[in-house]
Design an enzyme around this catalytic site. Structure first.
Site, mmCIF file in Angstrom:
data_model
loop_
_atom_site.group_PDB
_atom_site.id
_atom_site.type_symbol
_atom_site.label_atom_id
_atom_site.label_comp_id
_atom_site.label_asym_id
_atom_site.label_seq_id
_atom_site.Cartn_x
_atom_site.Cartn_y
_atom_site.Cartn_z
ATOM 1 N N LYS A 148 -1.235 14.905 -1.934
ATOM 2 C CA LYS A 148 -1.551 13.511 -2.290
ATOM 3 C C LYS A 148 -3.039 13.371 -2.583
ATOM 4 C CE LYS A 148 -2.573 9.285 0.192
ATOM 5 N NZ LYS A 148 -2.531 8.579 1.492
ATOM 6 N N TRP B 285 4.193 5.799 -1.253
ATOM 7 C CA TRP B 285 4.236 4.366 -0.884
ATOM 8 C C TRP B 285 2.914 3.852 -0.299
ATOM 9 C CZ3 TRP B 285 7.981 7.624 1.705
ATOM 10 C CH2 TRP B 285 9.121 7.846 0.931
ATOM 11 N N HIS B 286 1.804 4.409 -0.755
ATOM 12 C CA HIS B 286 0.503 3.973 -0.260
ATOM 13 C C HIS B 286 -0.236 3.143 -1.314
ATOM 14 C CE1 HIS B 286 0.465 7.618 2.737
ATOM 15 N NE2 HIS B 286 1.375 6.713 3.017
ATOM 16 N N TYR B 287 0.518 2.437 -2.124
ATOM 17 C CA TYR B 287 -0.105 1.604 -3.168
ATOM 18 C C TYR B 287 -0.894 0.458 -2.533
ATOM 19 C CZ TYR B 287 4.472 -0.616 -2.371
ATOM 20 O OH TYR B 287 5.591 -1.163 -1.787
ATOM 21 N N HIS B 288 -1.905 -0.005 -3.248
ATOM 22 C CA HIS B 288 -2.820 -1.000 -2.700
ATOM 23 C C HIS B 288 -3.528 -1.714 -3.852
ATOM 24 C CE1 HIS B 288 -4.738 2.960 -3.043
ATOM 25 N NE2 HIS B 288 -5.847 2.325 -3.387
#
Length: 593
Positions: free
Chosen positions: A428, A529-532
């Site tokens: 990642k 799923w670490h969108y920001h």
């Protein structure tokens, strides 16, 4: 039934027996796991009755000091903290996690993400980039559907966002004492740890919550029985006399008083599970606030639905502009992830993220295993937790007819068993430079907005991905993994070829995926799923997270971040809820609060 049948029934009930045996007794003063909602202040939205039909004459007996939209990773600790001194209404569009077996147990992690029904705890969406994704729709938010890894942000991140380090260091332990556990460290994770060190990601920092270069083992919100503990359990620290939590409460919009010099939030309109509409009011105090904690998708979406955003875009959907702000929904980022699939000759015990390699190249390396071999894995469409291969992996969920699935099952039986045994090395990017945006497609808050992340649009991101894939391949080739898997050392081309088929997205594959690592990165990108982003500090909110240009409105969640904190953000987002709640109390009551 017979002995075998009885034994099977007993085994199937074991997880529930663990829950019942470990539940607090009535004498401890807390509801046990047998209660569907667990806490007396959690109720269905339909039980709420508005005291007035007009926001201009709000009734004090039904007014709240704080209305929080979103009972998620930040919203739950925020609500629990603010309720110590003030009345709080927490509105959550989903249900509770406590009685949902797919949410509660590690072994079912992939099933919630694969469930694309309207009642699922996760809401499926696909970005315009062709990457499949999910957003939480349940009390506890992302902590109810994620991989459970708990690790703090770096000191650099804390200083960059301008937080009070003393208060931060008080807020993290508040979370950790309640829901964080040591991981059940198994053979796969040991092989992964040793392989990280073998390729030079050192030193080994042991077990720690801290963000440190090298290899470390972190915490988890799964206990030793594989049971998940979510941010919803932080509500146990709330003042039950001052907190009201409504589930299945879908907020339609924030309501503003625009009669003064600046728009002022006065309440919200929401619908209950029966689609009946309700109003909730703020108390008549300049310090009362509506606080958005709906996440990086939900918070910018709700601002836009409420009339805060680019005026021209709002007018296209006949939304009256309360405040023209071109930055709402801009600066959306997702940390792109690419994986290397590692097959094993024998089935492996399911394991989620427990170990991480933190490199100085802007790449994080993690690993999970064992979910592809599940009998339910045919329903999965996310590459991180299933080793799915064949045509179903590139068939959009809405096109998965019975005929398509039946054909897939036939093809699946012809594949070697080892393609469903094993796990993934996950690579990642730490802080991607590539950014996109979020836009409304309609005015229905139940529907997903259009989201674009523009993965690898910045050349530096692609360069780092190539470095990361090379590193992940070397890890998969390490003698520690070859000893564990029972396979001889695989060539890079073979590992890439297996992985191209195992990764799941809607991006067309190219014949040179295994020849060009740049093409491999582009074609096999998935999400962790670490969108920001979408409500950046300095653009949409100020340094206190108050929405710029309006009064009594704040945003407290990952939509305000320009980068994802730490290797995995949930620890810091929960801490943020506690931190901001404590800060608000101190500012309102004085330093002694």
């Amino acid at each position: 039934m017979g002995y075998v049948g009885a034994l099977r029934l007993f085994c199937s009930l074991l997880p529930w027996l663990f829950i019942l045996l470990s539940s607090p007794s009535p004498s401890q003063g807390k509801p046990g796991y047998g209660s569907e909602y667990r806490y007396p202040f959690i109720k269905r939205a339909s039980t709420f009755s508005s005291s007035s039909s007009s926001f201009s004459t709000s009734r004090a007996d039904r007014a709240f000091d704080y209305i929080i939209i979103g009972g998620g990773t930040a919203g739950c600790p925020l609500a629990a903290t603010l309720s110590q001194k003030f009345s709080v209404l927490l509105l959550e569009r989903g249900g509770v996690p406590f009685s949902n077996a797919n949410v509660s147990f590690l072994q079912n992690f992939h099933l919630t993400l694969a469930d694309i029904s309207e009642t699922s705890a996760s809401q499926f969406f696909s970005s315009t980039d062709g990457v499949l994704n999910s957003r939480a729709r349940v009390l506890g938010g992302g902590t109810s559907i994620n991989a459970g890894f708990y690790t703090r942000a770096s000191r650099r991140f804390i200083r960059k966002v301008g937080w009070d380090e003393k208060l931060v260091n008080e807020s993290y332990p508040w979370i950790e004492k309640q829901i964080v556990h040591w991981p059940d460290f198994g053979p796969w994770q040991r092989a992964f740890r040793d392989s990280l060190l073998d390729v030079g990601i050192s030193p080994f920092n042991g077990f720690t919550y801290d963000h440190m270069y090298g290899t470390k083992v972190g915490g988890t919100i799964f206990d030793r029985f594989g049971r998940r503990h979510t941010a919803a359990e932080l509500l146990a620290s709330a003042n039950p006399q001052k907190l009201s939590v409504l589930i299945y409460a879908t907020v339609q919009k924030i309501v503003f008083d625009t009669s003064g010099k600046r728009p002022k939030a006065v309440g919200v309109i929401f619908k209950d599970e029966d689609r009946n509409q309700h109003q909730a009011f703020l108390a008549n105090s300049p310090k009362s606030e509506v606080i958005l904690s709906s996440g990086a998708i939900g918070s910018p979406q709700m601002l836009l639905l409420s009339g805060i955003g680019p005026k021209a875009e709002l007018e296209k959907l006949n939304i009256s502009a309360v405040l023209d702000n071109k930055y709402v929904g801009r600066g959306m980022s997702d940390n792109p992830m690419n994986t290397i699939f590692v097959p094993t000759k024998k089935p492996v015990k399911q394991s989620l993220i427990q170990t991480v390699g933190i490199t100085k190249r802007g790449v994080y390396i993690e690993s999970s295993c064992g979910f592809g071999q599940s009998k339910d894995s045919i329903h999965c469409h996310h590459g991180i937790m299933s080793a799915e291969m064949g045509q179903l992996s590139t068939t959009p969920p809405k096109q998965r007819s019975r005929e398509v699935i039946a054909n897939y099952v036939t093809n699946k039986h012809n594949l070697p068993k080892e393609v469903f045994r094993g796990g993934f090395i996950l690579e990642k990017l730490a802080n991607p430079f590539s950014m996109g945006d979020l836009k409304l497609v309609n005015t229905n808050p139940d529907d997903n907005p259009s989201v674009t992340f523009n993965y690898f649009s910045h050349p530096e991101d692609l360069k780092r991905c190539v470095d990361g894939v090379r590193m992940a391949t070397r890890i998969a080739q390490s003698k520690y993994f070859t000893d564990f898997t029972g396979f001889s050392r695989q060539t890079k081309e073979k590992l890439l070829n297996i992985t191209v088929k195992a990764n799941v997205n809607l991006i067309p594959k190219n014949p040179n995926d295994t020849k060009s690592l740049e093409q491999f990165c582009r074609d096999t990108v998935i999400t962790i799923w670490h969108y920001h982003g979408g409500c950046h500090v300095g653009k949409v909110v100020n340094s206190s997270n108050k929405v710029i240009g309006v009064d009594r409105l704040r945003v407290v969640d990952g939509s305000t971040f320009r980068e994802s904190p730490g290797t995995n953000p949930q620890a810091t987002v929960m801490m943020m809820g506690r931190y901001m709640g404590s800060k608000i109390l101190r500012e309102r009551l004085g330093a002694g609060a």
